[in-house]
Design an enzyme around this catalytic site. Structure first.
Site, PDB file in Angstrom:
ATOM      1  N   THR A 156       9.957  -4.239   1.255  1.00 53.08           N
ATOM      2  CA  THR A 156      10.048  -2.782   1.274  1.00 53.08           C
ATOM      3  C   THR A 156      11.374  -2.304   1.858  1.00 53.08           C
ATOM      4  OG1 THR A 156       9.107  -0.864   2.430  1.00 53.08           O
ATOM      5  CG2 THR A 156       8.720  -2.981   3.441  1.00 53.08           C
ATOM      6  N   ASP A 157      11.733  -1.058   1.538  1.00 57.90           N
ATOM      7  CA  ASP A 157      12.925  -0.442   2.153  1.00 57.90           C
ATOM      8  C   ASP A 157      12.701  -0.140   3.637  1.00 57.90           C
ATOM      9  OD1 ASP A 157      11.127   1.679   1.857  1.00 57.90           O
ATOM     10  OD2 ASP A 157      12.495   2.951   0.706  1.00 57.90           O
ATOM     11  N   GLU A 158      11.422  -0.150   4.073  1.00 56.90           N
ATOM     12  CA  GLU A 158      11.126   0.278   5.451  1.00 56.90           C
ATOM     13  C   GLU A 158      11.677  -0.692   6.486  1.00 56.90           C
ATOM     14  OE1 GLU A 158       7.311   2.035   6.039  1.00 56.90           O
ATOM     15  OE2 GLU A 158       7.070   2.481   3.911  1.00 56.90           O
ATOM     16  N   ASP A 201      -7.612 -16.019   0.812  1.00 55.95           N
ATOM     17  CA  ASP A 201      -6.580 -15.545   1.747  1.00 55.95           C
ATOM     18  C   ASP A 201      -5.313 -16.374   1.571  1.00 55.95           C
ATOM     19  OD1 ASP A 201      -5.114 -15.031   4.186  1.00 55.95           O
ATOM     20  OD2 ASP A 201      -7.003 -14.371   5.094  1.00 55.95           O
ATOM     21  N   LYS A 258       6.724  -6.760   7.941  1.00 52.96           N
ATOM     22  CA  LYS A 258       7.380  -7.087   6.671  1.00 52.96           C
ATOM     23  C   LYS A 258       8.765  -7.678   6.942  1.00 52.96           C
ATOM     24  CE  LYS A 258       6.205  -6.442   2.975  1.00 52.96           C
ATOM     25  NZ  LYS A 258       5.384  -7.300   2.047  1.00 52.96           N
ATOM     26  N   ASN A 308       6.481   3.447  -3.992  1.00 52.93           N
ATOM     27  CA  ASN A 308       5.942   3.412  -5.362  1.00 52.93           C
ATOM     28  C   ASN A 308       4.893   4.493  -5.556  1.00 52.93           C
ATOM     29  OD1 ASN A 308       5.915   0.017  -6.638  1.00 52.93           O
ATOM     30  ND2 ASN A 308       7.392   0.970  -5.276  1.00 52.93           N
ATOM     31  N   TYR A 311       4.012  -1.988  10.674  1.00 50.68           N
ATOM     32  CA  TYR A 311       4.032  -2.445   9.273  1.00 50.68           C
ATOM     33  C   TYR A 311       5.427  -2.958   8.909  1.00 50.68           C
ATOM     34  CZ  TYR A 311       4.769  -2.018   4.216  1.00 50.68           C
ATOM     35  OH  TYR A 311       5.139  -2.257   2.918  1.00 50.68           O
TER      36      TYR A 311
HETATM   37  P1  NAD Z   1      -2.115  -2.714  -1.620  1.00 44.88           P
HETATM   38  O1  NAD Z   1      -2.624  -2.523  -0.230  1.00 44.88           O
HETATM   39  O2  NAD Z   1      -2.557  -1.803  -2.705  1.00 44.88           O
HETATM   40  O3  NAD Z   1      -2.410  -4.201  -2.103  1.00 44.88           O
HETATM   41  C1  NAD Z   1      -2.374  -5.319  -1.247  1.00 44.88           C
HETATM   42  C2  NAD Z   1      -3.247  -6.404  -1.879  1.00 44.88           C
HETATM   43  O4  NAD Z   1      -3.138  -7.584  -1.075  1.00 44.88           O
HETATM   44  C3  NAD Z   1      -4.728  -6.035  -1.929  1.00 44.88           C
HETATM   45  O5  NAD Z   1      -5.262  -6.356  -3.182  1.00 44.88           O
HETATM   46  C4  NAD Z   1      -5.365  -6.905  -0.835  1.00 44.88           C
HETATM   47  O6  NAD Z   1      -6.703  -7.248  -1.096  1.00 44.88           O
HETATM   48  C5  NAD Z   1      -4.437  -8.111  -0.861  1.00 44.88           C
HETATM   49  N1  NAD Z   1      -4.425  -8.839   0.411  1.00 44.88           N
HETATM   50  C6  NAD Z   1      -4.310  -8.319   1.661  1.00 44.88           C
HETATM   51  N2  NAD Z   1      -4.328  -9.306   2.581  1.00 44.88           N
HETATM   52  C7  NAD Z   1      -4.451 -10.467   1.892  1.00 44.88           C
HETATM   53  C8  NAD Z   1      -4.496 -11.842   2.276  1.00 44.88           C
HETATM   54  N3  NAD Z   1      -4.441 -12.193   3.573  1.00 44.88           N
HETATM   55  N4  NAD Z   1      -4.610 -12.785   1.327  1.00 44.88           N
HETATM   56  C9  NAD Z   1      -4.683 -12.435   0.013  1.00 44.88           C
HETATM   57  N5  NAD Z   1      -4.647 -11.151  -0.409  1.00 44.88           N
HETATM   58  C10 NAD Z   1      -4.513 -10.187   0.516  1.00 44.88           C
HETATM   59  O7  NAD Z   1      -0.517  -2.681  -1.452  1.00 44.88           O
HETATM   60  P2  NAD Z   1       0.612  -2.383  -2.526  1.00 44.88           P
HETATM   61  O8  NAD Z   1       1.064  -0.984  -2.359  1.00 44.88           O
HETATM   62  O9  NAD Z   1       0.189  -2.854  -3.858  1.00 44.88           O
HETATM   63  O10 NAD Z   1       1.768  -3.316  -1.959  1.00 44.88           O
HETATM   64  C11 NAD Z   1       1.955  -4.636  -2.452  1.00 44.88           C
HETATM   65  C12 NAD Z   1       3.199  -5.225  -1.822  1.00 44.88           C
HETATM   66  O11 NAD Z   1       4.337  -4.428  -2.107  1.00 44.88           O
HETATM   67  C13 NAD Z   1       3.121  -5.313  -0.290  1.00 44.88           C
HETATM   68  O12 NAD Z   1       3.714  -6.517   0.115  1.00 44.88           O
HETATM   69  C14 NAD Z   1       3.944  -4.132   0.187  1.00 44.88           C
HETATM   70  O13 NAD Z   1       4.520  -4.385   1.452  1.00 44.88           O
HETATM   71  C15 NAD Z   1       5.008  -4.072  -0.899  1.00 44.88           C
HETATM   72  N6  NAD Z   1       5.616  -2.751  -1.138  1.00 44.88           N
HETATM   73  C16 NAD Z   1       4.828  -1.649  -1.328  1.00 44.88           C
HETATM   74  C17 NAD Z   1       5.425  -0.416  -1.595  1.00 44.88           C
HETATM   75  C18 NAD Z   1       4.584   0.832  -1.856  1.00 44.88           C
HETATM   76  O14 NAD Z   1       5.143   1.909  -1.994  1.00 44.88           O
HETATM   77  N7  NAD Z   1       3.274   0.739  -1.971  1.00 44.88           N
HETATM   78  C19 NAD Z   1       6.808  -0.316  -1.665  1.00 44.88           C
HETATM   79  C20 NAD Z   1       7.592  -1.469  -1.463  1.00 44.88           C
HETATM   80  C21 NAD Z   1       6.972  -2.683  -1.212  1.00 44.88           C
HETATM   81  P1  TYD Z   2       2.863   6.917   2.654  1.00 40.16           P
HETATM   82  O1  TYD Z   2       2.353   7.184   1.288  1.00 40.16           O
HETATM   83  O2  TYD Z   2       1.914   6.504   3.732  1.00 40.16           O
HETATM   84  O3  TYD Z   2       4.046   5.853   2.507  1.00 40.16           O
HETATM   85  P2  TYD Z   2       5.156   5.360   3.618  1.00 40.16           P
HETATM   86  O4  TYD Z   2       4.704   5.738   4.973  1.00 40.16           O
HETATM   87  O5  TYD Z   2       5.128   3.899   3.399  1.00 40.16           O
HETATM   88  O6  TYD Z   2       6.441   6.025   3.225  1.00 40.16           O
HETATM   89  O7  TYD Z   2       3.612   8.224   3.157  1.00 40.16           O
HETATM   90  C1  TYD Z   2       4.679   8.803   2.418  1.00 40.16           C
HETATM   91  C2  TYD Z   2       5.236   9.951   3.237  1.00 40.16           C
HETATM   92  O8  TYD Z   2       4.215  10.974   3.301  1.00 40.16           O
HETATM   93  C3  TYD Z   2       5.540   9.572   4.683  1.00 40.16           C
HETATM   94  O9  TYD Z   2       6.708  10.277   5.101  1.00 40.16           O
HETATM   95  C4  TYD Z   2       4.340  10.057   5.464  1.00 40.16           C
HETATM   96  C5  TYD Z   2       3.877  11.262   4.653  1.00 40.16           C
HETATM   97  N1  TYD Z   2       2.412  11.524   4.683  1.00 40.16           N
HETATM   98  C6  TYD Z   2       1.950  12.798   4.984  1.00 40.16           C
HETATM   99  O10 TYD Z   2       2.737  13.731   5.245  1.00 40.16           O
HETATM  100  N2  TYD Z   2       0.598  13.000   4.989  1.00 40.16           N
HETATM  101  C7  TYD Z   2      -0.294  12.012   4.741  1.00 40.16           C
HETATM  102  O11 TYD Z   2      -1.536  12.258   4.796  1.00 40.16           O
HETATM  103  C8  TYD Z   2       0.188  10.700   4.411  1.00 40.16           C
HETATM  104  C9  TYD Z   2      -0.751   9.573   4.114  1.00 40.16           C
HETATM  105  C10 TYD Z   2       1.569  10.509   4.388  1.00 40.16           C
END
Ligand code: NAD
Ligand code: TYD
Length: 354
Positions: A134-136, A59, A164, A190, A160
């Protein structure tokens, strides 16, 4: 290990892509990951037998472990991907997001600061802590509003995004208060291989293959900007290499799409790649109760990273999405293996009665 990178959350979707890219560039990597429901060692399977990759389950909030890893491996950079990452889960269990994203990141920062202070001057100058965000954090845009810049005030709407945002502020504060050389990246949505099928695109593919309903929240008109995960990781590598400490960098794909269009695009690709006798996949699309506090639109102004660091995405959304759908079709074992009992329980919790 010579000048390695410590990558946290490296068994997740984006972190694993970054670990693989970093190893491909020749830099040794220590991966620290708690292996929560979304962490998956199979994502790093291609590194089996790689002497320059060390995996440690743990962790980021475990300061003893993190301090030990820093002392032992002496990384020249720490890249923090570890997080609870799904908005819908944050609506049901906000505390988990505070624990990892806020408290965990703060504990990590404290360990990294102590380690950085112990380095020789030249090593201190070269060291970087990069926090992946993230952009969020910027909140929600109306249809005609200009894209978020690095100067847009934070206005997170989901637990969330709020967690962040808090972690981003702490990272910035460690730079201002203690001089830690931090970098921050804020990226849009992504997509790509190895994304846990709770997120929109892999969820659509998985449900479509099961002939299950394709749930679209609200009217499906909410807009996200989509970026291929490999482009995101290339941007992170570029920021690490040439970014200015203390700065944040927006990363995006200039590929705004509404959710209904994304769902239709996924269905059209599936119709071509895996046609089904019962008819087009789009027939499975269902509008379901909206997400509470659902942000309307995200869009990123990426002028800074393009102008200052010369980064540009390589994948177009159309070809990247096709490659991604094909990846899930060709990796049915991966998709099957991540669907544990806990995953099925999540589908029940989030979608039943919606
Ligand atoms: P993910 O949920 O696929 O991966 C998160 C990873 O972190 C997992 O492997 C999990 O086991 C690990 N983890 C969780 N809690 C932990 C802890 N306390 N200690 C150590 N490891 C831990 O998420 P992702 O989509 O790969 O996102 C990765 C990062 O990128 C995050 O910080 C997220 O906020 C950021 N991000 C994601 C997106 C997206 O579209 N997915 C976009 C912008 C930024
Ligand atoms: P998501 O992949 O959860 O990413 P984020 O909420 O971080 O943008 O969702 C992408 C968009 O899709 C978001 O506007 C919510 C929508 N969404 C659905 O319409 N149905 C679904 O089942 C999920 C998971 C997301």
């Amino acid at each position: 290990m010579n000048s390695c990178h410590l990558i946290t959350g490296g068994a997740g979707f984006i972190g694993s892509c970054h670990v693989l890219q970093t190893r491909a560039s020749g830099t040794p990597v220590v991966t620290l990951d708690k292996l929560t429901y979304s962490g998956n060692l199979a994502n790093l399977a291609s590194l089996a037998g790689d002497a320059d990759h060390v995996f440690v389950q743990g962790d980021i909030g475990n300061s003893e472990l993190v301090a030990h890893l820093l002392r032992t491996h002496r990384p020249s950079a720490v890249i923090n991907f570890a997080a609870e990452s799904h908005v819908d889960r944050s609506i049901l269990d906000p505390e988990a997001f505070v624990r990892t994203n806020v408290l965990g990141t703060t504990a990590l920062l404290r360990c990294v600061l102590a380690y950085w202070r112990s380095l020789k001057e030249e090593e201190q100058r070269r060291f970087r802590f990069l926090h992946v965000s993230t952009d969020e954090v910027f909140g929600s845009l109306g249809p005609e509003e200009p894209a978020f810049t690095e100067h847009t005030p934070y206005a997170p709407n989901s637990p969330y995004a709020a967690s962040k945002a808090a972690s981003d502020h702490l990272v910035r504060a460690f730079h201002e208060t203690y001089g830690l050389p931090v970098l921050l990246t804020n990226c849009s949505n992504n997509y790509g291989p190895r994304q846990f099928p709770e997120k929109l695109i892999p969820l659509l593919v998985r449900n479509a293959l099961d002939r299950a309903p394709l749930p679209i929240y609200g009217t499906g008109q909410n807009v996200r900007d989509w970026l291929h995960v490999e482009d995101h990781c290339a941007a992170i590598a570029r920021v690490l290499e040439a970014g200015t400490p203390g700065r944040s960098y927006n990363i995006g794909g200039r590929a705004e799409r509404n959710n209904l269009d994304v769902a239709r695009a996924v269905c059209a690709i599936l119709d071509e790649e895996r046609p089904h006798a019962d008819g087009p996949y789009a027939d499975l699309i269902r509008f379901v109760t909206d997400r509470p506090g659902h942000d309307w639109r995200y869009a990123m102004n990426c002028d800074r990273i393009e102008r200052e660091l010369g980064w540009r995405p390589r994948h177009s959304f159309d070809s990247g999405l096709r490659d991604t759908v094909r990846w899930y079709l060709n990796n049915g074992d991966w998709l099957e293996a991540v669907q544990s009992g806990a995953y099925r329980q999540w589908l029940e919790t989030n979608y039943a009665g919606r």
